[in-house]
Motif scaffolding. Structure first.
Motif, PDB file in Angstrom:
ATOM      1  N   ILE A  61       0.840  -1.207   0.000  1.00 17.64           N
ATOM      2  CA  ILE A  61       0.000   0.000   0.000  1.00 17.64           C
ATOM      3  C   ILE A  61       0.871   1.250   0.000  1.00 17.64           C
ATOM      4  O   ILE A  61       0.564   2.242  -0.663  1.00 17.64           O
ATOM      5  N   LEU A  77       3.714   1.618  -1.443  1.00 21.03           N
ATOM      6  CA  LEU A  77       4.161   1.859  -2.824  1.00 21.03           C
ATOM      7  C   LEU A  77       3.075   2.567  -3.629  1.00 21.03           C
ATOM      8  O   LEU A  77       3.352   3.542  -4.351  1.00 21.03           O
ATOM      9  N   GLY A  78       1.809   2.102  -3.489  1.00 21.55           N
ATOM     10  CA  GLY A  78       0.722   2.714  -4.259  1.00 21.55           C
ATOM     11  C   GLY A  78       0.519   4.167  -3.902  1.00 21.55           C
ATOM     12  O   GLY A  78       0.425   5.032  -4.786  1.00 21.55           O
ATOM     13  N   THR A  79       0.493   4.464  -2.594  1.00 20.15           N
ATOM     14  CA  THR A  79       0.275   5.848  -2.188  1.00 20.15           C
ATOM     15  C   THR A  79       1.446   6.729  -2.605  1.00 20.15           C
ATOM     16  O   THR A  79       1.251   7.892  -2.974  1.00 20.15           O
ATOM     17  N   MET A  80       2.668   6.145  -2.595  1.00 22.92           N
ATOM     18  CA  MET A  80       3.809   6.965  -2.993  1.00 22.92           C
ATOM     19  C   MET A  80       3.756   7.294  -4.472  1.00 22.92           C
ATOM     20  O   MET A  80       4.091   8.412  -4.871  1.00 22.92           O
ATOM     21  N   ALA A  81       3.287   6.329  -5.285  1.00 19.91           N
ATOM     22  CA  ALA A  81       3.150   6.613  -6.714  1.00 19.91           C
ATOM     23  C   ALA A  81       2.150   7.732  -6.937  1.00 19.91           C
ATOM     24  O   ALA A  81       2.369   8.628  -7.772  1.00 19.91           O
ATOM     25  N   LEU A  82       1.055   7.714  -6.167  1.00 20.68           N
ATOM     26  CA  LEU A  82       0.055   8.780  -6.290  1.00 20.68           C
ATOM     27  C   LEU A  82       0.637  10.130  -5.888  1.00 20.68           C
ATOM     28  O   LEU A  82       0.415  11.150  -6.561  1.00 20.68           O
TER      29      LEU A  82
END
Lengths: 197, 116
Positions: free
Chosen positions: B84, B86-91
């Motif tokens: 999770i 990783l996903g939030t950091m991409a956003l």
């Protein structure tokens, strides 16, 4: 064992100090990579091979994404004096936080002696009930499967959000021309750049 | 004890980076460091001295795993939290790039127009 962990943790702290305080953003990103790979070694020593593998993969992806953010932008360092109010107030607050944390960590179970009320049951019956030899995956995909479903939802939502934020089509009128290319390549770019394929 | 405290120190350093730095990429780096420290703390709490990874190998009884295995529950939840993160950091990086495209700077103090 504990000495080695202490050494690795001290190395992580030094790496994050460099990541926070250095002026160049690219070296900062690479220092974060050092911290992350160190963390994966620590996970490996703590008996968590699944997390160590995941941490390595995620760390590489984080490095790729952060380098993508820093390498195409030109003014990577920000000049100017440091604001005194955020600096001083955060120092005071974090000093207080660390003091309370020092008292709080003495109350939780000692290092090396976890309570494991629920986990003992998982360890005892997990392989038998689920048929998985690895208890971590048994928990991840069987006992707490809804949690993993929620994780997949969050992941896809964030990826869709990033895609919507970065996309070009439909956001600009036809009169405006893209000067810079950010994010995903258009069809014509792919045709031009990868003709031979 | 000292290991827990050192992971708290790491958390505080990430918080400092998040609060006091002006550069947006530095703020993202602060959030990443906070994630690392919290994951590390949770896995440290679940460690048992002399413990083995909670994986059943050939010729091992389940009872042996109960006696010696480390806590698998924090490991499973930390696995979720890493992905999770990783996903939030991409956003966050996507938002940051969009802001750079609009304002031509990463400096937080210069991005002061909240109009669209």
């Amino acid at each position: 064992m504990e000495i080695v962990l202490l050494f690795l943790l001290a190395f992580m702290i030094i790496g994050s100090i460099i990541a926070i305080e250095t002026k160049n953003l690219l070296s900062s990103v690479i220092s974060v990579g050092v911290v992350g790979f160190n963390l994966s070694i620590i996970f490996l020593m703590l008996g968590a091979p699944d997390i160590a593998i995941t941490q390595v993969v995620v760390e590489i992806l984080i490095l790729v994404v952060l380098i993508r953010a820093t390498i195409t932008t030109d003014n990577t360092s920000i000049e100017g004096p440091r604001d005194t109010f955020p600096f001083v107030s955060s120092l005071i607050f974090f000093g207080l936080f660390l003091m309370f944390a020092f008292f709080a960590v003495q109350e939780i179970p000692k290092f090396g002696e976890p309570i494991m009320k629920v986990s003992k049951e998982y360890l005892r019956t997990g392989p038998e009930k689920t048929g998985a030899a690895n208890v971590v995956t048994a928990i991840l995909l069987d006992f707490r499967a809804y949690d993993t479903l929620g994780e997949a939802t969050v992941l896809f939502t964030s990826i869709i959000g990033a895609f919507v934020i970065l996309r070009r089509k439909g956001r600009k009128g036809k009169a405006e021309v893209d000067e810079e290319k950010f994010g995903i390549l258009e069809d014509e770019d792919i045709k031009q750049n990868f003709e031979g394929f | 004890m000292i290991l827990y405290f050192l992971s708290m120190v790491l958390l505080v350093m990430g918080l400092y980076c998040l609060v006091a730095k002006k550069n947006i990429v530095k703020k993202i780096i602060g959030i990443v460091i906070i994630e690392y420290s919290v994951n590390l703390f949770l896995v440290l709490v679940g460690y048992r001295s002399g413990g083995i990874a909670p994986i059943l190998v050939k010729g091992m009884q389940a009872e042996e795993l109960v006696q010696k295995g480390v806590d698998p529950l924090p490991q499973a939840l930390v696995l979720t939290s890493i992905v999770i993160g990783l996903g939030t950091m991409a956003l966050m990086v996507a938002l940051c790039l969009r802001m750079y495209e609009k304002f031509k700077t990463f400096d937080m103090s210069k991005i002061n127009t909240l109009k669209g």
